[in-house]
Write an enzyme that holds these catalytic residues in place. Sequence first.
Site, PDB file in Angstrom:
ATOM      1  N   ASP A 140      41.729  45.533  44.215  1.00 14.45           N
ATOM      2  CA  ASP A 140      41.980  44.098  44.245  1.00 14.45           C
ATOM      3  C   ASP A 140      41.505  43.507  42.912  1.00 14.45           C
ATOM      4  OD1 ASP A 140      42.422  41.449  45.407  1.00 14.45           O
ATOM      5  OD2 ASP A 140      40.238  41.334  45.540  1.00 14.45           O
TER       6      ASP A 140
ATOM      7  N   ASP B 177      40.961  39.342  41.987  1.00 10.76           N
ATOM      8  CA  ASP B 177      40.047  38.200  42.085  1.00 10.76           C
ATOM      9  C   ASP B 177      38.916  38.483  43.069  1.00 10.76           C
ATOM     10  OD1 ASP B 177      41.840  37.062  40.407  1.00 10.76           O
ATOM     11  OD2 ASP B 177      42.561  35.534  41.792  1.00 10.76           O
TER      12      ASP B 177
END
Length: 262
Positions: free
Chosen positions: A13, A15
């Site tokens: 991932d 953010d």
Amino acid sequence: MPALDSSLLVVTDLDGSLLDHHDYNWEAAREWLTRLQQQHIPVVLCSSKTAAEMIPLQKALGIAGAPFIAENGARVSTGEEQTVRDEPGEAYQALCATLSSLKAQFRFDSFCDFSDADVANFTGLSLADARKSRMREASEVLLWRDDADKLEAFRTALTAHQLSLTQGGRFWHVMPAGCGKGVALAQVLHHLAKNEGFTRTTLGLGDGPNDIPMLEAVDYAVIIKGFSKTPVTLQRSDADRIYRTTHTGPEGWREGLDHFLT
């Protein structure tokens, strides 16, 4: 523990994970990114970000040309095709039209309602990056303004339109039913196995509820300490292959790789 060699694949991932939740910095992860590159270990970005955001970010991270998963799995690149649509496609326009029709029942705002300056203001992105975040192809970002207890009714309403709802670290995301980070990762791994002739060991890192399908699918899962009010809870029982970090963002990302690969 997974081997630090070219049979490994890291899927991450962005953010709140590889990128800091507040300022999008990744300095703490730089050393590991270099080591992975030296070992010819692919790093697959798996995010709610758009392809327009991820392709230049790949270049900045030194992983240009690698597969990526954008818009929470609604947009997948196997690495062979990395183009960006300049104008909204029919699928995205239809999605926005559906959401607009649901505003008679529910209170929310979506990225298609905002200007680049609006998005820059509430995300902390630069104006140029905010524009890239609005270059969506298959999913939409929502700011929920209604009561929390109406979310399930909203989810049901979306289902009637073959759409699904998932929660990220910062926003809610609407995308076609059947999409998700886990499904998208399976597509990428199938493509790689077909081309390479072997199945890779996977190590995944994420911090939000929308990362759960990906974290359930990988061989080794790193749950990075995040800011979401909804905890990241996995159903898998192999606790020795799951690690929860004590640090957030890229410091947590580094901690997770230190745990499994050092």
